[in-house]
Design an enzyme around this catalytic site. Structure first.
Site, short mmCIF file in Angstrom:
data_model
loop_
_atom_site.label_atom_id
_atom_site.label_comp_id
_atom_site.label_asym_id
_atom_site.label_seq_id
_atom_site.Cartn_x
_atom_site.Cartn_y
_atom_site.Cartn_z
N SER A 1 -24.52 -3.06 -46.12
CA SER A 1 -25.58 -3.06 -45.11
C SER A 1 -26.96 -3.05 -45.77
O SER A 1 -27.30 -3.99 -46.49
CB SER A 1 -25.36 -1.86 -44.18
OG SER A 1 -26.04 -2.02 -42.96
N ASP B 1 -20.11 -6.32 -45.41
CA ASP B 1 -20.38 -6.45 -43.98
C ASP B 1 -21.87 -6.58 -43.67
O ASP B 1 -22.39 -5.88 -42.80
CB ASP B 1 -19.77 -5.30 -43.18
CG ASP B 1 -19.53 -5.72 -41.73
OD1 ASP B 1 -18.75 -6.65 -41.51
OD2 ASP B 1 -20.14 -5.13 -40.83
N HIS C 1 -17.97 -1.81 -39.23
CA HIS C 1 -19.04 -2.06 -40.19
C HIS C 1 -18.83 -1.32 -41.51
O HIS C 1 -19.08 -1.88 -42.59
CB HIS C 1 -20.37 -1.64 -39.56
CG HIS C 1 -21.57 -1.89 -40.41
ND1 HIS C 1 -21.82 -3.10 -41.02
CD2 HIS C 1 -22.60 -1.05 -40.75
CE1 HIS C 1 -22.96 -3.02 -41.70
NE2 HIS C 1 -23.45 -1.79 -41.55
#
Length: 312
Positions: A121, A145, A274
């Site tokens: 992220s 992700d 996620h």
């Protein structure tokens, strides 16, 4: 500078749950960087680290514990500036432009040689900036992700939510809120994350370790523009791997756009939301291992396979 012994007390159980019979030793190290910041890191193993883990927004280096154990390679996992046990920035700017120099300086202070950056992220965006600005220290980049096309309004909304987060009465309340926010549904995993990302506040309630909820009234933070990572990624001359969760932030549409812009990158999809490193650590470790072995990244003396770059 040492942390309490119980910080790593559950690693043996975590390793056993993941089928790891000879887990690497973990230790805490804090360094002062050349640009004047304190950066805290978890060092995995006693040998030279070829992997650096960079976590996502609002969490910390412990989010990669299960993945590091499953991978079994010497590594370091940083608490990003403003997160975990690393120092806060006075300007509350946690975008890649601001943090990449500190990350690179921390790797210098930790004597980490050129190697693979694994970023989740926000850590993926920061990792891309480090790789672009300090190409001599990066041999490969893994994005967990995250695509630069992830909606900026969603990024900013997450940052504002972290700033507005109220203290917690207990770890159970931290977990309850995470489940409600659809962060995950494994309460044991979420509780472990909550234990590491909170500390006891002055009033006896739990507060987050990261900077965002502690900003003075009227102040907001910045996490930068994620789309700015595209020039970084497109300029790189190192292998790139994207590991996305099938229910994560990299939707099928973003996946297709990523492959179109970076046709030589490898993309692996696993069953996870996620936080792939928490929810599918063995699968993430396996994807990193296969990709790294194909390119000879973790053990440079070994010859990579001839068709590694063609695999996806």
């Amino acid at each position: 500078m040492s942390e309490p012994d119980d910080e790593f007390a559950d690693l043996a159980a975590l390793a056993a749950a993941g089928g790891v019979t000879e887990p690497l030793r973990a230790s805490r190290q804090v360094v002062r960087t050349a640009d004047g910041h304190d950066v805290s890191a978890i060092r995995w193993g006693d040998r030279e680290a070829r992997i650096t883990f960079l976590h996502g927004l609002g969490i910390d280096a412990h989010s990669f514990d299960a993945t590091a154990l499953a991978l079994g390679e010497p590594a370091v996992a940083l608490d990003l500036p403003g997160h975990g046990r690393s120092s806060w920035r006075d300007d509350a700017d946690y975008g890649a432009d601001a943090t990449a120099p500190t990350i690179a300086a921390a790797l210098d202070a930790l004597a980490v040689p050129p190697g693979v950056l694994v970023g989740h992220s926000l850590g993926a965006i920061a990792g891309a900036r480090v790789a672009a600005r300090s190409p001599e220290r990066v041999t490969g980049l893994v994005l967990v992700d995250m695509s630069p096309d992830f909606a900026q309004r969603a990024v900013d909304r997450i940052a504002r939510a972290l700033e507005d987060e109220e203290p917690f009465a207990s770890l159970d309340e931290v977990v309850d809120r995470a489940v409600e926010a659809r962060v995950g549904d494994d309460r044991a995993v979420l509780r472990r994350e909550a234990r590491h990302t909170t500390r006891l506040g002055a009033d006896g309630r739990l507060v987050r370790r990261h900077h965002f909820p502690h900003l003075p009234a009227g102040r907001t933070s910045s996490v930068g523009r994620f789309a700015d990572a595209w020039p970084d990624l497109e300029a790189l001359d190192v292998p790139i791997l994207l590991v996305r969760g099938d229910r994560g932030y990299v939707s099928p549409k973003l996946h297709a756009a990523f492959v179109e812009r970076l046709p030589h990158a490898r993309v692996v999809t696993v069953e996870a939301r996620h936080a792939v490193q928490n929810q599918a650590p063995r699968e993430l470790a396996g994807a990193i291992r296969a990709w790294a072995d194909d390119h000879g990244l973790l053990h440079p003396d070994e010859k990579p396979s001839q068709d590694g770059s063609a695999r996806r």
